[in-house]
Design a protein around this motif. Structure first.
Motif, PDB file in Angstrom:
ATOM      1  N   GLU A 136       0.824  -1.204   0.000  1.00  0.00           N
ATOM      2  CA  GLU A 136       0.000   0.000   0.000  1.00  0.00           C
ATOM      3  C   GLU A 136       0.863   1.260   0.000  1.00  0.00           C
ATOM      4  O   GLU A 136       0.538   2.261  -0.655  1.00  0.00           O
ATOM      5  CB  GLU A 136      -0.928   0.010   1.211  1.00  0.00           C
ATOM      6  N   ILE A 137       1.972   1.226   0.758  1.00  0.00           N
ATOM      7  CA  ILE A 137       2.836   2.409   0.827  1.00  0.00           C
ATOM      8  C   ILE A 137       3.505   2.669  -0.517  1.00  0.00           C
ATOM      9  O   ILE A 137       3.721   3.823  -0.918  1.00  0.00           O
ATOM     10  CB  ILE A 137       3.888   2.214   1.942  1.00  0.00           C
ATOM     11  N   GLU A 138       3.782   1.606  -1.271  1.00  0.00           N
ATOM     12  CA  GLU A 138       4.412   1.792  -2.571  1.00  0.00           C
ATOM     13  C   GLU A 138       3.461   2.475  -3.556  1.00  0.00           C
ATOM     14  O   GLU A 138       3.918   3.163  -4.477  1.00  0.00           O
ATOM     15  CB  GLU A 138       4.859   0.436  -3.117  1.00  0.00           C
ATOM     16  N   ARG A 139       2.173   2.297  -3.379  1.00  0.00           N
ATOM     17  CA  ARG A 139       1.218   2.922  -4.286  1.00  0.00           C
ATOM     18  C   ARG A 139       0.905   4.370  -3.905  1.00  0.00           C
ATOM     19  O   ARG A 139       0.257   5.094  -4.645  1.00  0.00           O
ATOM     20  CB  ARG A 139      -0.093   2.118  -4.309  1.00  0.00           C
ATOM     21  N   MET A 140       1.368   4.819  -2.709  1.00  0.00           N
ATOM     22  CA  MET A 140       1.113   6.186  -2.257  1.00  0.00           C
ATOM     23  C   MET A 140       2.062   7.152  -2.949  1.00  0.00           C
ATOM     24  O   MET A 140       3.169   6.794  -3.365  1.00  0.00           O
ATOM     25  CB  MET A 140       1.292   6.293  -0.745  1.00  0.00           C
ATOM     26  N   THR A 141       1.626   8.401  -2.973  1.00  0.00           N
ATOM     27  CA  THR A 141       2.485   9.463  -3.487  1.00  0.00           C
ATOM     28  C   THR A 141       3.450   9.915  -2.391  1.00  0.00           C
ATOM     29  O   THR A 141       3.358   9.501  -1.229  1.00  0.00           O
ATOM     30  CB  THR A 141       1.631  10.645  -3.947  1.00  0.00           C
ATOM     31  N   ALA A 142       4.334  10.795  -2.780  1.00  0.00           N
ATOM     32  CA  ALA A 142       5.326  11.279  -1.817  1.00  0.00           C
ATOM     33  C   ALA A 142       4.672  12.066  -0.699  1.00  0.00           C
ATOM     34  O   ALA A 142       5.052  11.940   0.483  1.00  0.00           O
ATOM     35  CB  ALA A 142       6.372  12.135  -2.534  1.00  0.00           C
ATOM     36  N   GLN A 143       3.702  12.894  -0.986  1.00  0.00           N
ATOM     37  CA  GLN A 143       3.042  13.682   0.040  1.00  0.00           C
ATOM     38  C   GLN A 143       2.301  12.788   1.030  1.00  0.00           C
ATOM     39  O   GLN A 143       2.307  13.040   2.244  1.00  0.00           O
ATOM     40  CB  GLN A 143       2.073  14.670  -0.612  1.00  0.00           C
ATOM     41  N   GLU A 144       1.684  11.763   0.517  1.00  0.00           N
ATOM     42  CA  GLU A 144       0.960  10.845   1.387  1.00  0.00           C
ATOM     43  C   GLU A 144       1.927  10.072   2.303  1.00  0.00           C
ATOM     44  O   GLU A 144       1.614   9.813   3.474  1.00  0.00           O
ATOM     45  CB  GLU A 144       0.139   9.869   0.545  1.00  0.00           C
ATOM     46  N   ARG A 145       3.064   9.724   1.787  1.00  0.00           N
ATOM     47  CA  ARG A 145       4.051   9.006   2.611  1.00  0.00           C
ATOM     48  C   ARG A 145       4.561   9.901   3.747  1.00  0.00           C
ATOM     49  O   ARG A 145       4.740   9.447   4.885  1.00  0.00           O
ATOM     50  CB  ARG A 145       5.219   8.549   1.750  1.00  0.00           C
ATOM     51  N   ILE A 146       4.806  11.176   3.452  1.00  0.00           N
ATOM     52  CA  ILE A 146       5.284  12.094   4.491  1.00  0.00           C
ATOM     53  C   ILE A 146       4.230  12.273   5.579  1.00  0.00           C
ATOM     54  O   ILE A 146       4.534  12.278   6.782  1.00  0.00           O
ATOM     55  CB  ILE A 146       5.661  13.442   3.859  1.00  0.00           C
ATOM     56  N   ALA A 147       2.987  12.413   5.177  1.00  0.00           N
ATOM     57  CA  ALA A 147       1.913  12.577   6.165  1.00  0.00           C
ATOM     58  C   ALA A 147       1.772  11.332   7.022  1.00  0.00           C
ATOM     59  O   ALA A 147       1.559  11.411   8.248  1.00  0.00           O
ATOM     60  CB  ALA A 147       0.603  12.888   5.440  1.00  0.00           C
ATOM     61  N   LEU A 148       1.930  10.156   6.416  1.00  0.00           N
ATOM     62  CA  LEU A 148       1.847   8.913   7.180  1.00  0.00           C
ATOM     63  C   LEU A 148       3.000   8.803   8.185  1.00  0.00           C
ATOM     64  O   LEU A 148       2.820   8.364   9.333  1.00  0.00           O
ATOM     65  CB  LEU A 148       1.852   7.722   6.219  1.00  0.00           C
ATOM     66  N   ALA A 149       4.180   9.211   7.791  1.00  0.00           N
ATOM     67  CA  ALA A 149       5.338   9.147   8.707  1.00  0.00           C
ATOM     68  C   ALA A 149       5.158  10.087   9.897  1.00  0.00           C
ATOM     69  O   ALA A 149       5.512   9.757  11.043  1.00  0.00           O
ATOM     70  CB  ALA A 149       6.611   9.498   7.941  1.00  0.00           C
ATOM     71  N   ARG A 150       4.572  11.259   9.671  1.00  0.00           N
ATOM     72  CA  ARG A 150       4.338  12.188  10.771  1.00  0.00           C
ATOM     73  C   ARG A 150       3.330  11.621  11.758  1.00  0.00           C
ATOM     74  O   ARG A 150       3.493  11.747  12.982  1.00  0.00           O
ATOM     75  CB  ARG A 150       3.855  13.513  10.230  1.00  0.00           C
ATOM     76  N   ASP A 151       2.290  11.010  11.238  1.00  0.00           N
ATOM     77  CA  ASP A 151       1.297  10.413  12.142  1.00  0.00           C
ATOM     78  C   ASP A 151       1.915   9.292  12.976  1.00  0.00           C
ATOM     79  O   ASP A 151       1.647   9.174  14.182  1.00  0.00           O
ATOM     80  CB  ASP A 151       0.110   9.883  11.318  1.00  0.00           C
ATOM     81  N   ARG A 152       2.696   8.493  12.326  1.00  0.00           N
ATOM     82  CA  ARG A 152       3.336   7.398  13.065  1.00  0.00           C
ATOM     83  C   ARG A 152       4.303   7.943  14.135  1.00  0.00           C
ATOM     84  O   ARG A 152       4.372   7.397  15.245  1.00  0.00           O
ATOM     85  CB  ARG A 152       4.105   6.511  12.079  1.00  0.00           C
ATOM     86  N   ARG A 153       5.068   9.002  13.854  1.00  0.00           N
ATOM     87  CA  ARG A 153       5.999   9.577  14.836  1.00  0.00           C
ATOM     88  C   ARG A 153       5.250  10.183  16.010  1.00  0.00           C
ATOM     89  O   ARG A 153       5.662  10.049  17.159  1.00  0.00           O
ATOM     90  CB  ARG A 153       6.868  10.648  14.167  1.00  0.00           C
ATOM     91  N   ARG A 154       4.128  10.845  15.734  1.00  0.00           N
ATOM     92  CA  ARG A 154       3.325  11.435  16.798  1.00  0.00           C
ATOM     93  C   ARG A 154       2.783  10.344  17.718  1.00  0.00           C
ATOM     94  O   ARG A 154       2.770  10.490  18.951  1.00  0.00           O
ATOM     95  CB  ARG A 154       2.185  12.240  16.176  1.00  0.00           C
ATOM     96  N   LEU A 155       2.371   9.254  17.133  1.00  0.00           N
ATOM     97  CA  LEU A 155       1.873   8.129  17.922  1.00  0.00           C
ATOM     98  C   LEU A 155       2.991   7.510  18.770  1.00  0.00           C
ATOM     99  O   LEU A 155       2.773   7.132  19.923  1.00  0.00           O
ATOM    100  CB  LEU A 155       1.256   7.084  16.979  1.00  0.00           C
ATOM    101  N   GLN A 156       4.187   7.451  18.233  1.00  0.00           N
ATOM    102  CA  GLN A 156       5.334   6.886  18.965  1.00  0.00           C
ATOM    103  C   GLN A 156       5.689   7.746  20.174  1.00  0.00           C
ATOM    104  O   GLN A 156       5.973   7.230  21.258  1.00  0.00           O
ATOM    105  CB  GLN A 156       6.528   6.754  18.022  1.00  0.00           C
ATOM    106  N   LEU A 157       5.708   9.053  20.024  1.00  0.00           N
ATOM    107  CA  LEU A 157       6.034   9.940  21.145  1.00  0.00           C
ATOM    108  C   LEU A 157       4.981   9.858  22.246  1.00  0.00           C
ATOM    109  O   LEU A 157       5.302   9.930  23.435  1.00  0.00           O
ATOM    110  CB  LEU A 157       6.151  11.379  20.640  1.00  0.00           C
ATOM    111  N   ARG A 158       3.707   9.715  21.843  1.00  0.00           N
ATOM    112  CA  ARG A 158       2.651   9.605  22.851  1.00  0.00           C
ATOM    113  C   ARG A 158       2.830   8.341  23.687  1.00  0.00           C
ATOM    114  O   ARG A 158       2.663   8.353  24.913  1.00  0.00           O
ATOM    115  CB  ARG A 158       1.287   9.618  22.165  1.00  0.00           C
ATOM    116  N   LYS A 159       3.167   7.275  23.028  1.00  0.00           N
ATOM    117  CA  LYS A 159       3.371   6.029  23.764  1.00  0.00           C
ATOM    118  C   LYS A 159       4.596   6.122  24.689  1.00  0.00           C
ATOM    119  O   LYS A 159       4.583   5.578  25.800  1.00  0.00           O
ATOM    120  CB  LYS A 159       3.549   4.877  22.787  1.00  0.00           C
ATOM    121  N   ASN A 160       5.650   6.799  24.257  1.00  0.00           N
ATOM    122  CA  ASN A 160       6.841   6.957  25.117  1.00  0.00           C
ATOM    123  C   ASN A 160       6.521   7.780  26.362  1.00  0.00           C
ATOM    124  O   ASN A 160       7.004   7.479  27.463  1.00  0.00           O
ATOM    125  CB  ASN A 160       7.971   7.614  24.337  1.00  0.00           C
TER     126      ASN A 160
END
Length: 477
Positions: free
Chosen positions: A12-36
């Motif tokens: 699924e990530i391979e079919r995403m555009t560059a902008q979509e990949r960046i937005a997904l990475a930010r969401d994942r990082r925000r979730l990681q900091l909350r858990k820490n």
């Protein structure tokens, strides 16, 4: 997310555009900091950190005084720091102010109750330090605060004794005159510490207490008296059987203390009672090594020489100079005195060598020549012929001049001139001792020999065929 979930999302990530990949990475990082954050809040509180290094109050106050930090000194005094605290050398903040000429901090310390007559390990007061450093303003402050003008340090000096600055000395002497201090009172105060210690030692002795009690550093009363130059105290302790060889923790004996603080009288006193001038400390130092005063070194050198002389006499070794005066002229140092008749003595050996050098002959050869001369003197004048004299004269000419040669010449001069054969015959005929049947023939050496004729051979024998002894006229037969 687990690793398997990430692998499943890759298509699924391979079919995403560059902008979509960046937005997904930010969401994942925000979730990681909350858990820490949630995990850290769930952990127990951490241990408290180690407290900062804390120094003792006397160290802080003295260090602040050395830095001339007025605010720090005031803060420490406000925190109830003792202004009379000192270091291992007994140096107080007031001493440090007198050395550094810090008037502001000195006034602060005096106002907070600092002892104006505090003494360090060398019994120096702040007035001693100020007078030695020629800080006239500090001297005035201390005098006004009630400093003791007659305080005596370990070397027996008062403040005016060590002051070389004229103006500062005038201030001290003017104050002494104003207080009515006389020279007799100065002398009395100068000997007061020694007198007080002597009284204490006598009191302890009367009470039956031991006088060799050790301090924590191993020193004794004798060490203190030797270092301070208290002659009477040291003499009293030594007469009370206190050992002069006692050592402290650093193996210092009282003689080391006396040498270090230039007390020559105490060194001589300790050595008289058995002190060891060659003793070594833990660092291998002798009293000579610890001494810096020239006059004290001379005293130590004299004691070392006296000790060496005493040891030589104790082992029976005599002085070589005195011993050499008793030797004879030709006596060697390794050989004892000998009589003149001993041929094996040093004198006899030198005499034999001198005779051999002068004559070129050995003693045996000289003795043989003397015997030959004696034999010649026993011969009669008639038995010595010219040939004998000629042969002896020829043999003696090849020899060097010697006493025996002179003897031979004197004996030859005394002999008469040899006679010819005709003179011998005439003399024999005159005396009536010549025989017509005998033929006199001169011998090789000038003497005559009687020979019988061939026809008379039978007449000279008796009936049994033995030859009869004929009478000869020569002296030899």
């Amino acid at each position: 997310m687990d690793h398997s979930e990430l692998i499943a999302e890759l298509p699924e990530i391979e079919r995403m555009t560059a902008q979509e990949r960046i937005a997904l990475a930010r969401d994942r990082r925000r979730l990681q900091l909350r858990k820490n954050d949630e995990r850290e809040r769930a952990l127990p509180p951490p241990r408290p950190r180690r407290q900062r290094l804390h120094f003792a109050a006397e160290v802080e106050l003295l260090e602040a005084t050395c830095r001339a930090d007025y605010a720090e000194v005031e803060r420490l005094l406000n925190e109830n720091a003792n202004p009379n605290l000192h270091n291992d050398d007994g140096l107080t903040p007031l001493h440090q102010c007198a050395i550094d000429d810090n008037q502001q901090i000195m006034l602060l310390l005096l106002d907070r109750g600092a002892n104006v007559n505090a003494q360090d390990t060398e019994q120096w007061t702040p007035l001693h330090a100020a007078a030695c450093c020629a800080h006239i303003n500090i001297v005035k402050i201390l005098i006004q605060a009630g400093a003791n003008l007659l305080a005596v340090n370990a070397e027996g000096n008062m403040p005016y004794d060590i002051c070389d600055h004229e103006e500062t000395l005038d201030v001290i002497e003017s104050e002494m005159a104003a207080r009515g201090i006389t020279q007799s009172y100065i002398d009395e105060m100068r000997g007061a510490p020694e007198k007080a210690m002597l009284d204490d030692m006598k009191m302890l002795h009367q009470q039956g207490r031991e006088l060799d009690v050790r301090a924590p550093d191993g020193s004794t009363y004798l060490h203190v008296a030797s270092a301070n130059g208290y002659y009477d105290v040291a003499a009293f302790l030594l007469t009370c059987s206190v050992s002069p060889l006692i050592r402290d923790n650093d193996f210092w004996q009282p003689v080391h203390a006396a040498a270090c603080w230039a007390q020559p009288d105490l060194i001589e006193l300790l050595c008289q009672y058995g002190g060891d001038i060659h003793a070594k400390t833990k660092n291998g130092e002798t009293p000579m090594d610890l001494c810096e005063d020239l006059s004290t070194k001379q005293v130590i050198t004299a004691l070392v020489q006296t000790e060496a002389r005493r040891r030589r006499l104790a082992f029976g070794v005599r002085d070589s100079r005195r011993q050499s005066k008793k030797r004879k002229k030709f006596e060697s140092p390794q050989q004892g005195a000998t009589t003149g008749d001993n041929p094996f003595s040093a004198r006899g050996a030198i005499r034999r060598q001198s005779l051999r050098d002068r004559s070129g002959l050995t003693p045996a050869r000289i003795e043989a020549q003397k015997e030959g001369a004696d034999i010649l003197r026993t011969w009669s004048k008639e038995d010595v012929s010219a040939d004998v004299h000629a042969s002896q004269a020829g043999s003696l000419q090849h020899q060097r001049e010697s006493p025996s040669k002179r003897v031979l010449k004197s004996s030859q001069n005394k002999q008469a001139k040899p006679m010819s054969p005709d003179e011998w015959l005439r003399k024999l005929e005159t005396n009536g001792t010549a025989d017509d049947d005998l033929d006199t023939t001169p011998k090789r050496g000038g003497s005559t020999r009687r020979r019988q004729k061939k026809g008379d051979l039978s007449d000279s024998r008796n009936g049994d065929g033995r030859r009869q002894k004929s009478t000869c006229c020569c002296v030899i037969c």
